[in-house]
Design an enzyme around this catalytic site. Structure first.
Site, PDB file in Angstrom:
ATOM      1  N   CYS A  69      49.303 -40.098 -86.186  1.00  0.00           N
ATOM      2  CA  CYS A  69      50.453 -39.575 -85.447  1.00  0.00           C
ATOM      3  C   CYS A  69      50.481 -38.081 -85.749  1.00  0.00           C
ATOM      4  O   CYS A  69      49.507 -37.547 -86.283  1.00  0.00           O
ATOM      5  CB  CYS A  69      51.762 -40.297 -85.806  1.00  0.00           C
ATOM      6  SG  CYS A  69      52.381 -40.087 -87.480  1.00  0.00           S
ATOM      7  N   THR A  71      52.050 -36.186 -88.012  1.00  0.00           N
ATOM      8  CA  THR A  71      51.858 -35.897 -89.438  1.00  0.00           C
ATOM      9  C   THR A  71      51.076 -36.982 -90.163  1.00  0.00           C
ATOM     10  O   THR A  71      50.625 -36.775 -91.275  1.00  0.00           O
ATOM     11  CB  THR A  71      53.211 -35.763 -90.163  1.00  0.00           C
ATOM     12  OG1 THR A  71      53.894 -37.021 -90.110  1.00  0.00           O
ATOM     13  CG2 THR A  71      54.061 -34.654 -89.550  1.00  0.00           C
ATOM     14  N   HIS A 102      39.814 -46.487-105.745  1.00  0.00           N
ATOM     15  CA  HIS A 102      40.795 -46.889-106.751  1.00  0.00           C
ATOM     16  C   HIS A 102      41.886 -47.812-106.224  1.00  0.00           C
ATOM     17  O   HIS A 102      42.448 -48.586-106.990  1.00  0.00           O
ATOM     18  CB  HIS A 102      41.451 -45.664-107.378  1.00  0.00           C
ATOM     19  CG  HIS A 102      40.526 -44.896-108.261  1.00  0.00           C
ATOM     20  ND1 HIS A 102      40.976 -43.885-109.073  1.00  0.00           N
ATOM     21  CD2 HIS A 102      39.181 -44.975-108.464  1.00  0.00           C
ATOM     22  CE1 HIS A 102      39.947 -43.374-109.746  1.00  0.00           C
ATOM     23  NE2 HIS A 102      38.848 -44.023-109.378  1.00  0.00           N
ATOM     24  N   HIS A 137      40.965 -51.056-111.785  1.00  0.00           N
ATOM     25  CA  HIS A 137      41.701 -50.795-110.553  1.00  0.00           C
ATOM     26  C   HIS A 137      42.128 -52.085-109.862  1.00  0.00           C
ATOM     27  O   HIS A 137      43.146 -52.122-109.171  1.00  0.00           O
ATOM     28  CB  HIS A 137      40.864 -49.934-109.608  1.00  0.00           C
ATOM     29  CG  HIS A 137      40.410 -48.655-110.230  1.00  0.00           C
ATOM     30  ND1 HIS A 137      41.274 -47.660-110.618  1.00  0.00           N
ATOM     31  CD2 HIS A 137      39.169 -48.238-110.562  1.00  0.00           C
ATOM     32  CE1 HIS A 137      40.590 -46.657-111.151  1.00  0.00           C
ATOM     33  NE2 HIS A 137      39.308 -46.989-111.132  1.00  0.00           N
TER      34      HIS A 137
END
Length: 149
Positions: A69, A71, A102, A137
């Protein structure tokens, strides 16, 4: 049909041109592109586009999703409301690589009014070529999934 080489792309009206450039780029790299975004410039609502793409990833129909979009923020927020989605917004290649390595991110969000086409393609490449490292992770990704209730 579930496929490990399918990627869904979507956007609102602000990111049509960049989405189409990314679609062409990843198709040339051998990915099967499922483009569900708008094709005309009339104003549209990013939450519905983020959700629709996220549902295709969460269902397993698509391995990854790339959403855009103006931003990248709003569409990412909508996608992350869908259970099983880990979407991060990236404006640099380091972050794109790290959200895969991660966080085992399965969706990438980009702001079309934030980054240019060349950088966006590099971000996409960094995201798609990075591999989840697992290990310490994996426990953290499981903790995130547990928040979904």
């Amino acid at each position: 049909m579930k496929s490990s080489n399918r990627i869904v792309l979507s956007s609102d009206h602000a990111a049509i041109q960049l989405r189409q450039a990314i679609a062409s780029h990843i198709a040339a790299c051998g990915w099967v592109v499922v483009d569900i975004g708008p094709t005309t410039p009339e104003s549209t609502h990013y939450p519905k586009h983020g959700e629709a793409a996220a549902r295709l990833v969460a269902s397993g129909d698509c391995r990854f999703g790339i959403i855009l979009c103006g931003t990248g923020q709003g569409i990412m927020m909508a996608a992350n409301k869908v259970a099983g989605i880990r979407c991060g917004i990236c404006a640099d290649t380091f972050s794109a690589r790290m959200i895969r390595q991660h966080n085992d991110a399965n969706m990438l969000s980009i702001g079309a009014r934030v980054v240019g086409e060349g950088l966006a393609l590099d971000i996409v490449d960094a995201f798609l070529t990075a591999k989840f490292e697992g290990g310490r992770h994996a426990m953290r990704v499981e903790m995130i999934a547990a928040l979904e209730g």
